[in-house]
Scaffold this motif. Structure first.
Motif, mmCIF file in Angstrom:
data_model
loop_
_atom_site.group_PDB
_atom_site.id
_atom_site.type_symbol
_atom_site.label_atom_id
_atom_site.label_comp_id
_atom_site.label_asym_id
_atom_site.label_seq_id
_atom_site.Cartn_x
_atom_site.Cartn_y
_atom_site.Cartn_z
ATOM 1 N N PHE A 154 -12.386 -66.460 -9.688
ATOM 2 C CA PHE A 154 -13.511 -65.658 -8.570
ATOM 3 C C PHE A 154 -12.653 -65.109 -7.267
ATOM 4 C CE2 PHE A 154 -17.131 -68.024 -11.046
ATOM 5 C CZ PHE A 154 -17.314 -66.940 -11.720
ATOM 6 N N ASP A 155 -13.124 -64.507 -5.956
ATOM 7 C CA ASP A 155 -12.904 -64.150 -4.584
ATOM 8 C C ASP A 155 -13.747 -65.130 -4.228
ATOM 9 O OD1 ASP A 155 -10.845 -62.428 -6.009
ATOM 10 O OD2 ASP A 155 -11.973 -60.490 -5.626
ATOM 11 N N GLU A 156 -13.350 -65.074 -3.111
ATOM 12 C CA GLU A 156 -14.146 -65.595 -1.954
ATOM 13 C C GLU A 156 -15.450 -64.904 -1.321
ATOM 14 O OE1 GLU A 156 -14.293 -68.976 -1.280
ATOM 15 O OE2 GLU A 156 -12.687 -69.294 -2.262
ATOM 16 N N MET A 157 -16.536 -64.977 -1.151
ATOM 17 C CA MET A 157 -17.509 -65.258 -0.471
ATOM 18 C C MET A 157 -16.947 -63.968 0.772
ATOM 19 S SD MET A 157 -20.192 -63.653 -2.296
ATOM 20 C CE MET A 157 -21.505 -63.525 -1.225
ATOM 21 N N PRO A 158 -17.180 -62.836 1.200
ATOM 22 C CA PRO A 158 -16.904 -62.096 2.637
ATOM 23 C C PRO A 158 -17.991 -63.636 3.785
ATOM 24 C CG PRO A 158 -17.048 -60.229 1.060
ATOM 25 C CD PRO A 158 -16.947 -61.469 0.558
ATOM 26 N N GLU A 159 -17.439 -63.467 5.050
ATOM 27 C CA GLU A 159 -17.910 -64.137 5.980
ATOM 28 C C GLU A 159 -19.755 -63.523 5.371
ATOM 29 O OE1 GLU A 159 -17.252 -66.410 10.478
ATOM 30 O OE2 GLU A 159 -16.392 -65.425 8.990
ATOM 31 N N ALA A 160 -19.779 -62.127 6.208
ATOM 32 C CA ALA A 160 -20.495 -61.632 6.826
ATOM 33 C C ALA A 160 -21.158 -61.672 6.108
ATOM 34 C CB ALA A 160 -20.145 -60.217 7.078
ATOM 35 N N GLN A 161 -21.393 -61.849 4.230
ATOM 36 C CA GLN A 161 -22.240 -61.827 3.238
ATOM 37 C C GLN A 161 -22.318 -63.211 2.849
ATOM 38 O OE1 GLN A 161 -20.736 -59.345 0.213
ATOM 39 N NE2 GLN A 161 -20.028 -57.458 1.514
ATOM 40 N N ALA A 162 -22.186 -64.005 3.373
ATOM 41 C CA ALA A 162 -22.101 -65.529 2.659
ATOM 42 C C ALA A 162 -23.556 -66.813 3.003
ATOM 43 C CB ALA A 162 -21.169 -66.582 3.517
ATOM 44 N N GLN A 163 -24.210 -65.527 3.757
ATOM 45 C CA GLN A 163 -25.414 -66.305 4.606
ATOM 46 C C GLN A 163 -26.501 -65.719 3.242
ATOM 47 O OE1 GLN A 163 -25.952 -69.066 5.923
ATOM 48 N NE2 GLN A 163 -23.538 -69.136 6.249
ATOM 49 N N HIS A 252 -20.409 -65.987 -5.575
ATOM 50 C CA HIS A 252 -19.111 -65.036 -5.567
ATOM 51 C C HIS A 252 -19.103 -63.423 -5.418
ATOM 52 C CE1 HIS A 252 -17.165 -68.949 -6.370
ATOM 53 N NE2 HIS A 252 -18.547 -69.715 -7.160
ATOM 54 N N PRO A 253 -18.510 -63.124 -5.282
ATOM 55 C CA PRO A 253 -17.812 -61.425 -5.525
ATOM 56 C C PRO A 253 -17.559 -61.024 -6.994
ATOM 57 C CG PRO A 253 -16.781 -61.702 -3.679
ATOM 58 C CD PRO A 253 -17.192 -63.374 -3.828
ATOM 59 N N ALA A 254 -18.813 -60.679 -7.545
ATOM 60 C CA ALA A 254 -18.116 -59.409 -8.812
ATOM 61 C C ALA A 254 -16.819 -58.561 -8.730
ATOM 62 C CB ALA A 254 -20.062 -59.443 -9.259
ATOM 63 N N SER A 255 -15.550 -58.584 -8.729
ATOM 64 C CA SER A 255 -14.763 -58.264 -8.081
ATOM 65 C C SER A 255 -13.995 -57.203 -9.346
ATOM 66 C CB SER A 255 -13.819 -58.993 -7.300
ATOM 67 O OG SER A 255 -14.113 -59.186 -6.328
ATOM 68 N N ILE A 256 -13.863 -56.360 -9.264
ATOM 69 C CA ILE A 256 -12.462 -55.226 -9.942
ATOM 70 C C ILE A 256 -11.688 -55.931 -10.280
ATOM 71 C CG2 ILE A 256 -11.855 -52.780 -10.588
ATOM 72 C CD1 ILE A 256 -15.086 -51.648 -9.339
ATOM 73 N N ASP A 348 -31.118 -58.510 6.847
ATOM 74 C CA ASP A 348 -31.105 -58.792 8.575
ATOM 75 C C ASP A 348 -29.946 -58.967 8.573
ATOM 76 O OD1 ASP A 348 -31.970 -57.820 10.665
ATOM 77 O OD2 ASP A 348 -32.781 -59.862 11.780
ATOM 78 N N GLN A 349 -29.742 -58.482 9.760
ATOM 79 C CA GLN A 349 -28.468 -58.242 10.097
ATOM 80 C C GLN A 349 -28.136 -58.836 11.105
ATOM 81 O OE1 GLN A 349 -25.193 -55.142 10.422
ATOM 82 N NE2 GLN A 349 -23.869 -55.927 9.430
ATOM 83 N N ASP A 350 -27.425 -59.535 11.737
ATOM 84 C CA ASP A 350 -27.603 -60.035 13.642
ATOM 85 C C ASP A 350 -26.116 -59.674 14.461
ATOM 86 O OD1 ASP A 350 -25.162 -61.321 13.000
ATOM 87 O OD2 ASP A 350 -26.322 -64.072 13.278
ATOM 88 N N ASP A 351 -25.480 -59.860 15.222
ATOM 89 C CA ASP A 351 -25.419 -58.706 16.471
ATOM 90 C C ASP A 351 -23.811 -59.218 16.070
ATOM 91 O OD1 ASP A 351 -27.071 -58.617 18.124
ATOM 92 O OD2 ASP A 351 -27.245 -60.022 19.500
ATOM 93 N N ASP A 352 -23.395 -60.137 15.293
ATOM 94 C CA ASP A 352 -22.135 -60.534 14.366
ATOM 95 C C ASP A 352 -21.953 -60.079 13.406
ATOM 96 O OD1 ASP A 352 -21.277 -62.246 16.757
ATOM 97 O OD2 ASP A 352 -22.063 -64.354 15.958
ATOM 98 N N GLY A 353 -22.729 -59.480 12.557
ATOM 99 C CA GLY A 353 -22.504 -58.589 11.518
ATOM 100 C C GLY A 353 -23.082 -59.789 10.381
ATOM 101 N N VAL A 354 -23.394 -60.652 10.471
ATOM 102 C CA VAL A 354 -24.144 -61.948 9.466
ATOM 103 C C VAL A 354 -25.374 -61.353 8.931
ATOM 104 C CG1 VAL A 354 -24.055 -64.131 8.766
ATOM 105 C CG2 VAL A 354 -22.668 -63.228 10.587
ATOM 106 N N LEU A 355 -24.996 -61.447 7.370
ATOM 107 C CA LEU A 355 -26.571 -60.717 6.288
ATOM 108 C C LEU A 355 -27.379 -61.979 6.225
ATOM 109 C CD1 LEU A 355 -24.151 -57.819 4.928
ATOM 110 C CD2 LEU A 355 -26.029 -57.624 6.358
ATOM 111 N N THR A 356 -28.595 -62.290 6.423
ATOM 112 C CA THR A 356 -29.097 -62.679 5.522
ATOM 113 C C THR A 356 -30.790 -62.290 4.887
ATOM 114 O OG1 THR A 356 -30.704 -63.055 7.978
ATOM 115 C CG2 THR A 356 -28.903 -64.770 7.000
ATOM 116 N N THR A 357 -30.932 -62.547 4.230
ATOM 117 C CA THR A 357 -32.328 -62.294 2.596
ATOM 118 C C THR A 357 -33.667 -62.425 3.597
ATOM 119 O OG1 THR A 357 -30.232 -62.864 0.945
ATOM 120 C CG2 THR A 357 -33.083 -62.367 0.762
ATOM 121 N N LEU A 358 -34.217 -61.588 3.741
ATOM 122 C CA LEU A 358 -35.915 -61.792 4.174
ATOM 123 C C LEU A 358 -36.253 -62.545 3.392
ATOM 124 C CD1 LEU A 358 -36.169 -58.160 5.256
ATOM 125 C CD2 LEU A 358 -35.546 -59.718 6.123
#
Length: 358
Positions: A154-163, A252-256, A348-358
């Protein structure tokens, strides 16, 4: 249409259509070349009226072809830009294949059906290879399958998508869209089953005619699995495959292999399929399946038959074209229990680009 001379009424229909389309194009072309800025829509209105006439003359009543959708130079259809390749009848459908003579060579496959005793055009499919051949070279497909396996890391989750919380994504709830404050209910529903004989899956843009599909590096056990979606604001917000009834505790990312986990979409349609089965279908069969998808009620989610056994799922991708992440959900023992494609509608995306689920 170049030689041979048409000998079947369906071939004659295609010849007449191409001649008329080219003639109509020549009528409209000057209006597009010398557009009056005070009447910016005049050329498009003229083209629409001409194509309504042509459609009425040559196409079935239930055709999904929209000839007026665009105007291009040179003409898309016509005896000056197409040459005859072959024709054949399969059951109640007659196929006429032409090859374009434009710089980017491609094929047009006309599909005709009888209506009121006349052969009329029901659809026109564009292909970049022979429509009766497998969608992907078998040896190419086998090499790609060999890169995949049940123990692929498995690849690591990108920081911006980890939340992101995909468990919450698939929970019935009221959501408020940050961009405009509009509120709606997010609803989870079953949409069908995924059937894979190989366990090698691909997530792809089903409306794109190419041979560049890629399988996911990590494989699952062959079988039949429930597929669900979550809808909100009249669209598909996400889709998932359930490989187990156990809850995911990590994502985890479902990577190619050798690539990432984000799927690019240019036709507003994402499909989850058994990769070898998808690679083996003909371009003609794929085009017919995509026509079914286009005709289905929106937000679309339909099963796609792939050969004798395998079944894929095709869905409208959120707001349409874009790039969408794909994730594996794993349980406490590290076993894959879900595959999720998030269309990023309910985030939703904060000022640092971090994504969270509504």
């Amino acid at each position: 249409m170049s030689e041979p001379t048409a000998s079947h009424p369906a071939e004659e229909r295609v010849q007449k259509f191409m001649a008329e389309f080219e003639a109509q194009w020549r009528i409209a072309a000057p209006a597009f070349e010398d557009r009056n800025p005070d009447e910016p829509r005049r050329a498009f209105d003229l083209w629409r009226d001409l194509m309504v006439e042509t459609t009425r003359e040559h196409f079935t009543d239930d055709t999904g072809v929209n000839l007026a959708g665009s105007f291009s130079r040179p003409s898309v259809y016509g005896p000056d830009v197409e040459k005859f390749v072959r024709s054949e009848q399969v059951d109640d459908v007659f196929y006429v294949l032409t090859q374009t003579t434009l710089p980017l060579k491609s094929f047009h496959e006309y599909m005709l059906r009888e209506q009121a005793g006349q052969w009329r055009i029901a659809a026109i499919a564009d292909h970049y290879g022979d429509p009766t051949e497998p969608f992907e070279d078998p040896e190419h497909m086998r090499k790609r399958v060999a890169e995949c396996g049940p123990d692929a890391p498995f690849d690591e989750m990108p920081e911006a998508q980890a939340q992101l919380d995909e468990r919450r994504m698939f929970t019935d709830r009221v959501v408020t869209r940050p961009r405009d404050g509009e509120t709606d209910e997010a609803r989870v529903s079953r949409i069908g089953t995924l059937r894979t004989g190989s366990g090698v899956l691909s997530v792809l843009d089903f409306g794109y005619d190419n041979d560049d599909a890629r399988p996911l590096a990590r494989t699952v056990s062959p079988g039949t699995y429930v597929v669900e979606r979550v809808t909100a604001f009249g669209r598909n917000a996400a889709v998932r495959v359930l490989f187990s009834d156990r809850d995911p505790v990590a994502w985890h990312p479902a990577s190619i292999p050798g690539s990432g986990h984000v799927i690019g979409v240019d036709a507003g349609c994402v499909c989850i399929v058994d990769y070898p089965a998808y690679a083996s279908v003909s371009r003609r069969a794929k085009a017919a399946a995509f026509d079914r998808f286009i005709a289905a009620e929106s937000p679309t989610a339909i099963e796609i038959s792939l050969g004798a056994e395998e079944v894929g799922i095709a869905v409208d991708s959120g707001y349409g074209d874009g790039s969408y992440p794909v994730y594996w959900g794993v349980d406490a023992e590290g076993m894959i229990v879900q595959l999720v494609v998030d269309f990023m509608m309910l985030v939703d995306q904060d000022d640092d680009g971090v994504l969270t689920t509504l």
